[in-house]
Design a protein around this motif. Sequence first.
Motif, PDB file in Angstrom:
ATOM      1  N   LEU A  28      54.665  40.954  35.744  1.00  0.00           N
ATOM      2  CA  LEU A  28      54.485  42.064  34.801  1.00  0.00           C
ATOM      3  C   LEU A  28      55.384  41.942  33.576  1.00  0.00           C
ATOM      4  CD1 LEU A  28      54.152  45.048  37.304  1.00  0.00           C
ATOM      5  CD2 LEU A  28      52.325  43.926  36.019  1.00  0.00           C
ATOM      6  N   ARG A  29      56.465  41.209  33.696  1.00  0.00           N
ATOM      7  CA  ARG A  29      57.378  41.047  32.561  1.00  0.00           C
ATOM      8  C   ARG A  29      57.040  39.826  31.709  1.00  0.00           C
ATOM      9  NH1 ARG A  29      63.401  42.422  35.123  1.00  0.00           N
ATOM     10  NH2 ARG A  29      62.895  44.533  35.852  1.00  0.00           N
ATOM     11  N   GLU A  30      56.085  39.036  32.164  1.00  0.00           N
ATOM     12  CA  GLU A  30      55.801  37.764  31.483  1.00  0.00           C
ATOM     13  C   GLU A  30      54.310  37.599  31.205  1.00  0.00           C
ATOM     14  OE1 GLU A  30      57.960  35.094  30.735  1.00  0.00           O
ATOM     15  OE2 GLU A  30      59.810  36.008  31.425  1.00  0.00           O
ATOM     16  N   PHE A  31      53.661  38.676  30.748  1.00  0.00           N
ATOM     17  CA  PHE A  31      52.316  38.526  30.224  1.00  0.00           C
ATOM     18  C   PHE A  31      52.417  38.162  28.740  1.00  0.00           C
ATOM     19  CE2 PHE A  31      50.922  41.334  33.851  1.00  0.00           C
ATOM     20  CZ  PHE A  31      50.121  40.375  34.461  1.00  0.00           C
ATOM     21  N   GLY A  32      51.302  37.752  28.166  1.00  0.00           N
ATOM     22  CA  GLY A  32      51.323  37.352  26.771  1.00  0.00           C
ATOM     23  C   GLY A  32      51.491  35.858  26.616  1.00  0.00           C
ATOM     24  N   PRO A  33      51.824  35.370  25.418  1.00  0.00           N
ATOM     25  CA  PRO A  33      51.889  33.931  25.152  1.00  0.00           C
ATOM     26  C   PRO A  33      52.840  33.176  26.063  1.00  0.00           C
ATOM     27  CG  PRO A  33      51.948  35.169  23.094  1.00  0.00           C
ATOM     28  CD  PRO A  33      52.062  36.185  24.191  1.00  0.00           C
TER      29      PRO A  33
END
Length: 264
Positions: free
Chosen positions: A176-181
């Motif tokens: 959940l803390r490491e979504f995105g690019p």
Amino acid sequence: MTRMPTYFISHGGGPWPWIENMRRQFAALETSLAAMPDELPEKPKAVLMISGHWEADGVRVMHAAQPPMLYDYYNFPPHTYEVVYPAPGAPEIAERAQALLDAAGIPATLDDTRGFDHGTFVPAAVIYPDADVPVFQVSMLSSYDPEAHFRIGRALAPLRDEGVLIVGSGLSYHNLREFGPQAEVPSKAFDAWLNEVLDLDPETRTDKLIHWEQAPHARTCHAEEDHLVPLFAALGAAEGGTATRVYHEDGIMGGVTASSWRFD
């Protein structure tokens, strides 16, 4: 009765089918889930979901005849907290599942109050939009122990010959803390590892999955493995079977690679 396959599905994010822009993002996932009934030998008597959103100290088996809804997501539009998936439960099959678990030395408790969490009702609403197939859940163990969940799957395997579709519902990448690019490199590497391992012979495959933390970027992809553990149970119920990837996509949720597999 023909033997059912089992599945591990990546179930997407939150209540995505009821949010227009999210639904567009998960169009390929929706297509893969909607295709599942046509991949089965016949219509199931029930769907047994092992969701990454239900864990307990001991195995619990949903037993309600008409399970309530559990809106276990946060900060979504108000209308998503009014969604109702009215599929019936499967109390008699739940009792059969409990008996199989007990016979395998895995204590299991029937739960008459638990509702459908979004790891269950979201994909179920796409797979069977008419809610005309009974659905019930079996919890994970809060220990997340891979071997224990393989044993749970093995214990439940006879249900496959009794018209029950077993689905592990999680996500092949979930941090959940490491979504995105920043998710792009680790999720792609871990997904490739999973696909390679699932193509191995059953004994080697099981061993490598039990030691999944040795995979590339394992703990980046699963800081907590709640969304990976359903894979162990789903595969445990079809341990000698062939894995077929039925969904694969890059770049969702800003950079995530995710996949789903069928085992038969």
